[in-house]
Scaffold this active site. Structure first.
Site, PDB file in Angstrom:
ATOM      1  N   LYS A  52       2.883  -0.061  -4.588  1.00 22.35           N
ATOM      2  CA  LYS A  52       4.181   0.295  -3.991  1.00 22.35           C
ATOM      3  C   LYS A  52       5.306  -0.486  -4.659  1.00 22.35           C
ATOM      4  O   LYS A  52       6.370   0.062  -4.962  1.00 22.35           O
ATOM      5  CB  LYS A  52       4.149   0.043  -2.472  1.00 22.35           C
ATOM      6  CG  LYS A  52       3.296   1.077  -1.751  1.00 22.35           C
ATOM      7  CD  LYS A  52       2.998   0.734  -0.308  1.00 22.35           C
ATOM      8  CE  LYS A  52       2.024   1.770   0.272  1.00 22.35           C
ATOM      9  NZ  LYS A  52       1.582   1.458   1.637  1.00 22.35           N
ATOM     10  N   GLN A  96       2.021  -3.117   5.831  1.00 18.55           N
ATOM     11  CA  GLN A  96       0.756  -2.543   5.345  1.00 18.55           C
ATOM     12  C   GLN A  96      -0.315  -2.653   6.427  1.00 18.55           C
ATOM     13  O   GLN A  96      -0.582  -3.736   6.939  1.00 18.55           O
ATOM     14  CB  GLN A  96       0.329  -3.280   4.062  1.00 18.55           C
ATOM     15  CG  GLN A  96      -0.848  -2.664   3.359  1.00 18.55           C
ATOM     16  CD  GLN A  96      -0.575  -1.252   2.829  1.00 18.55           C
ATOM     17  OE1 GLN A  96       0.471  -0.975   2.270  1.00 18.55           O
ATOM     18  NE2 GLN A  96      -1.519  -0.351   3.040  1.00 18.55           N
ATOM     19  N   ASP A 119       7.757   4.785   6.675  1.00 14.46           N
ATOM     20  CA  ASP A 119       6.420   5.367   6.843  1.00 14.46           C
ATOM     21  C   ASP A 119       6.442   6.478   7.895  1.00 14.46           C
ATOM     22  O   ASP A 119       5.475   7.219   8.037  1.00 14.46           O
ATOM     23  CB  ASP A 119       5.422   4.287   7.308  1.00 14.46           C
ATOM     24  CG  ASP A 119       4.687   3.636   6.139  1.00 14.46           C
ATOM     25  OD1 ASP A 119       4.556   4.298   5.086  1.00 14.46           O
ATOM     26  OD2 ASP A 119       4.249   2.480   6.283  1.00 14.46           O
TER      27      ASP A 119
END
Ligand code: NAP
Length: 290
Positions: A52, A96, A119
């Site tokens: 990422k 994460q 997200d």
């Protein structure tokens, strides 16, 4: 022979679009910023986070990593998220997952400002997806929709079957197919006669988490098959939820693993972060396209 849907190529195209838009934003003094929180030392999480950060650098974003030890206290983690919510140079925040045992991922997600929830896991964003009025879509299902588009198959009117009902993949996936007028069935571990259901699918999305779970006998001739799975086979090799060898000869188009859905997830994260930066800086899409 099936068309192999090249997720790497589609992802590169999305990233190039994001990079071009970012360059224009920079002319206005705006640099999209993504904060990536990683807790503990899970090796898979470390790989995802590194990928990422690399993607951020490629498209011209600023990324900032917050690596916390596995024994981090829940209140410390929440305090960090609150602090990032306040920072104007950070437009997107992602934590994460999975978090180490003892930490409550739901509480962390709830704390992320919905405007920075790139997200799209926050319940406010999940609700917006349900009603079809959203800024961000969850990255993996959004990436799958791009790949279906790439296959050249129209979703409207098609029988779509999603195997898996997780909040991250299966449920939003079904909703996006529904928004595009697919006739959608969601399957899960309690579904009776699974193969009978999957054989109805014109578009089959597998998000099960079991290596080579979908076999040729479960797939209709000419179907489009999208494999979200990321598993290890008996030799430790990365493989999907679909048994490529038996399914590929039957279908019209299929995504490989690796090189299918995986690269799309990160590309869509970049797109979401760009969208967040535009919204937070009141850059309208129209003004921006001039
Ligand atoms: P998850 O939360 O474990 O959900 C798995 C789903 O599969 C559940 O809904 C489960 O049903 C269903 N399932 C399990 N066994 C089944 C069976 N025998 N028959 C029918 N359904 C069954 O997993 P996830 O987070 O959605 O992820 C799914 C896969 O996608 C994993 O391999 C993951 O690594 C991968 N993934 C890839 C990306 C990417 O970027 N490529 C991103 C996210 C996830 P129940 O609900 O009844 O338990």
């Amino acid at each position: 022979m099936a068309k192999i849907i090249d997720g790497k190529a589609v992802a590169a195209r999305v990233r190039a679009e994001v990079a071009a838009e970012t360059a224009k934003l920079k002319e206005q003094g705006i640099v999209p910023g993504l904060a990536v929180i990683i807790v503990g030392d899970d090796p898979a999480s470390r790989v995802y986070v590194n990928n990422k950060k690399k993607a951020c650098a490629e498209v011209g974003f600023k990324s900032e990593e917050f690596a916390l030890p596995a024994d981090t206290d829940q209140s410390e983690l929440i305090a960090l998220v609150k602090c990032l919510n306040e920072r104007s140079d950070i437009n997107g925040i992602l934590c994460q997952l999975p978090l180490p045992k003892g930490l409550d991922d739901k509480a962390v997600i709830k704390t992320i400002s919905p405007a920075k929830d790139v997200d799209a896991f926050h319940e406010e964003n999940v609700g917006k997806i349900m009603v079809g009025e959203y800024d961000f879509l969850p990255c993996t299902p959004a990436g799958v929709m791009e790949l279906i588009k790439e296959s050249g198959v129209e979703v409207a009117g098609k029988e779509c079957v999603v195997i898996g009902r997780s909040n991250i993949v299966g449920k939003p996936m079904a909703m996006l197919l529904l928004h595009q007028n697919g006739t959608v069935t969601i399957c899960h571990s309690k579904t009776a006669n699974l193969a009978e259901v999957t054989r109805r699918a014109d578009i089959l999305v597998a998000a099960v988490g079991k290596a080579k779970f979908v076999t040729g006998d479960m797939v209709k001739e000419g179907a489009v098959v999208i494999d979200v799975g990321m598993n290890r086979d008996e030799n430790g090799k990365l493989c999907g939820d679909v048994d490529f060898a038996s399914v590929e000869p039957k279908c019209a188009a299929i995504t490989p693993v690796p090189g299918g859905v995986g690269p799309m997830t990160i590309a869509m994260l970049m797109r979401n972060t760009l969208t967040a930066a535009k919204r937070q800086n009141q850059v309208s899409d129209e003004a921006y396209e001039k």
